[in-house]
Design an enzyme around this catalytic site. Structure first.
Site, PDB file in Angstrom:
ATOM      1  CD  GLN A   1      10.805   1.943   6.796  1.00 34.46           C
ATOM      2  OE1 GLN A   1       9.737   2.343   7.239  1.00 34.46           O
ATOM      3  NE2 GLN A   1      10.876   0.924   5.964  1.00 34.46           N
TER       4      GLN A   1
ATOM      5  CG  HIS B   1       6.499  -6.212   0.152  1.00 25.37           C
ATOM      6  ND1 HIS B   1       5.365  -5.719  -0.454  1.00 25.37           N
ATOM      7  CD2 HIS B   1       6.747  -5.406   1.205  1.00 25.37           C
ATOM      8  CE1 HIS B   1       4.938  -4.669   0.217  1.00 25.37           C
ATOM      9  NE2 HIS B   1       5.763  -4.449   1.228  1.00 25.37           N
TER      10      HIS B   1
ATOM     11  N   GLY C   1      13.624  -1.922   1.879  1.00 26.69           N
ATOM     12  CA  GLY C   1      13.693  -1.361   0.534  1.00 26.69           C
ATOM     13  C   GLY C   1      14.324   0.031   0.541  1.00 26.69           C
TER      14      GLY C   1
ATOM     15  CG  HIS D   1       4.394  -4.347  -3.833  1.00 25.37           C
ATOM     16  ND1 HIS D   1       5.762  -4.204  -3.802  1.00 25.37           N
ATOM     17  CD2 HIS D   1       3.912  -3.390  -2.995  1.00 25.37           C
ATOM     18  CE1 HIS D   1       6.089  -3.203  -3.028  1.00 25.37           C
ATOM     19  NE2 HIS D   1       4.981  -2.685  -2.499  1.00 25.37           N
TER      20      HIS D   1
HETATM   21  O1  PAF Z   1       8.341  -0.230   5.401  1.00 25.45           O
HETATM   22  C1  PAF Z   1       7.411  -0.769   6.022  1.00 25.45           C
HETATM   23  O2  PAF Z   1       6.621  -1.534   5.481  1.00 25.45           O
HETATM   24  C2  PAF Z   1       7.233  -0.461   7.512  1.00 25.45           C
HETATM   25  O3  PAF Z   1       7.559   0.845   7.811  1.00 25.45           O
HETATM   26  C3  PAF Z   1       8.015  -1.449   8.427  1.00 25.45           C
HETATM   27  C4  PAF Z   1       9.504  -1.326   8.219  1.00 25.45           C
HETATM   28  C5  PAF Z   1       7.560  -2.868   8.146  1.00 25.45           C
HETATM   29  C6  PAF Z   1       7.730  -1.123   9.898  1.00 25.45           C
HETATM   30  O4  PAF Z   1       6.385  -1.223  10.185  1.00 25.45           O
END
Ligand code: PAF
Length: 309
Positions: free
Chosen positions: A171, A53, A165, A50
Site C-alpha cells: 500500500q 496508528h 504504516g 491501536h
Molecule cells: O491502511 C488503511 O487503514 C487503509 O487502507 C487506508 C490507507 C486508510 C485507506 O482506506
C-alpha cells in the site's frame, strides 16, 4: 505572459522585465503558494485505532503544525466476500484516543459524503503493475479502492505530508507511486511497524485471533526475520528461501497466501539493479488474514560483478 524557449526548461528565474513572480516547475509553484501557511499532516485510517496508528499520529505531530486524522472504513477496498460489514467500527473510543494524542482535526465522513455519485460513478485510480501482485493477486480491486480513497483524502485535506504504516508495504509503495505520478504536492512518509513483544505486527484484524491463534501468529514475523538473516548471511536463492518460509508457516497452522522476496520499490522479483529487498508474507490463521514484511539491504549485483572484476 511571455513565453520563451528558456521558460520551458524548468527554470525558476525572475525574468528581468516580469512584473509577476514566475515559477517554471510544479514544486516551486507549490512552495510559493504555501509560503507562510503552517504545515498540515494527514493520517488516513479506517479507525479501530491501536498503538500502530498512534505511532503515525506521533510522527505527524512531530513534523507538522496541524495534524488531521481521517477515520473512514472505505467500502471500495473490500471485495464482495471480505469483512467490510463486520470490520470493527469504534468511533467513540477512537475519538477519545485521538483527543488524548493531541490531534487537531478528525475527518469522519459517511460513505455518501465520500462517494456521492456511487461506487460505479466514481473515477478509479489504478496502478496495475503495483496493484495486481502480492496481496492484489488474491484481492482483486483492493488497491484500486485504496488508491482512489487516498487520492480523494489527499485532495480534500491537501496536506504537506501523509503518514502510512510500513506494515502495509505494498500500500505504501503504491501510494508513493501514485503521488509521484500524479504530481501530488504531498510527501508520503512511511512509519515503522509497531509490534507486540512476540513480534506480531499490530493490526485491527488481530482482534479476530483466539489466544492460541495469537501465540501461533507470532511465527509470521519469526519466519520473515529468519529469511532476512539468511539473506544477510549471503543466501541469494530466493525461490528456495520463499519455499522454506512458506513450509514453516504451514507447519505453524497458517493457510499461506504468499511468502515473497521482492525489490522494495518496484515490487518485482529482485534483479541486478535491486539494492533494497522487502520480504513479505500474507497468510490466514483462523478468521484473520495477516500480513507482515521486513526490509534488507543488499549490494547491487552489477556492483558486485564490477568489484569482483
Ligand atoms: O491502511 C488503511 O487503514 C487503509 O487502507 C487506508 C490507507 C486508510 C485507506 O482506506
Amino acid at each position: 505572459m511571455r513565453s520563451s524557449p528558456e521558460r520551458s526548461q524548468g527554470r525558476n528565474t525572475r525574468l528581468p522585465d516580469a512584473r509577476v513572480d514566475v515559477a517554471e516547475d510544479i514544486a516551486t509553484l507549490r512552495d510559493r503558494l504555501r509560503a507562510g501557511r503552517g504545515s498540515v499532516g494527514l493520517v488516513p485510517t479506517m479507525g479501530n485505532l491501536h498503538e500502530g496508528h498512534l505511532a503515525l499520529v506521533a510522527a505527524c505531530r512531530q513534523t507538522c503544525d496541524v495534524c488531521v486524522v481521517s477515520v473512514f472504513v472505505n467500502p471500495t477496498q473490500f471485495g464482495p466476500n471480505e469483512d467490510f460489514a463486520s470490520y470493527p467500527r469504534t468511533l467513540d473510543d477512537d475519538l477519545r484516543l485521538l483527543g488524548d494524542a493531541g490531534v487537531d482535526h478528525v475527518f469522519a465522513p459517511s460513505v455518501d459524503a465520500m462517494y456521492p455519485e456511487g461506487r460505479d460513478g466514481t473515477v478509479t485510480i489504478s496502478l496495475p503493475v503495483l496493484a495486481n501482485t502480492l496481496c492484489g493477486a488474491s484481492r482483486p480491486g483492493h488497491f484500486d479502492g485504496v488508491g482512489t480513497v487516498v487520492a480523494k483524502l489527499l485532495n480534500i485535506v491537501a496536506p504537506d505530508k501523509a503518514f502510512f504504516g510500513e506494515k502495509d508495504w505494498q500500500q505504501l509503495t503504491l501510494i508513493r507511486a501514485m503521488a509521484r505520478q500524479l504530481d501530488m504536492p504531498v510527501e508520503v512518509v512511511g512509519v515503522p511497524t509497531v509490534r507486540e513483544p512476540s513480534g506480531l505486527a499490530l493490526s485491527s484484524r488481530n482482534n479476530y485471533l483466539t489466544d492460541d491463534e495469537r501465540r501461533r501468529a507470532a511465527t509470521l514475523n519469526r519466519v520473515l526475520t529468519g529469511i532476512k538473516t539468511a539473506v544477510e548471511d549471503g543466501c541469494r536463492d530466493y525461490p528456495s528461501a520463499e519455499e522454506r518460509g512458506s513450509r514453516n508457516l504451514v507447519e505453524a497452522g497458517f493457510d499461506v497466501d504468499y511468502v515473497a522476496i521482492r525489490d522494495a520499490e518496484r515490487l518485482c522479483a529482485p534483479d541486478t539493479e535491486t539494492t533494497s529487498l522487502r520480504i513479505l508474507a500474507a497468510a490466514r490463521i483462523g478468521r484473520a488474514r495477516l500480513i507482515d514484511n521486513v526490509g534488507v539491504e543488499i549490494a547491487r549485483t552489477s556492483d558486485r560483478v564490477r568489484y569482483a572484476g
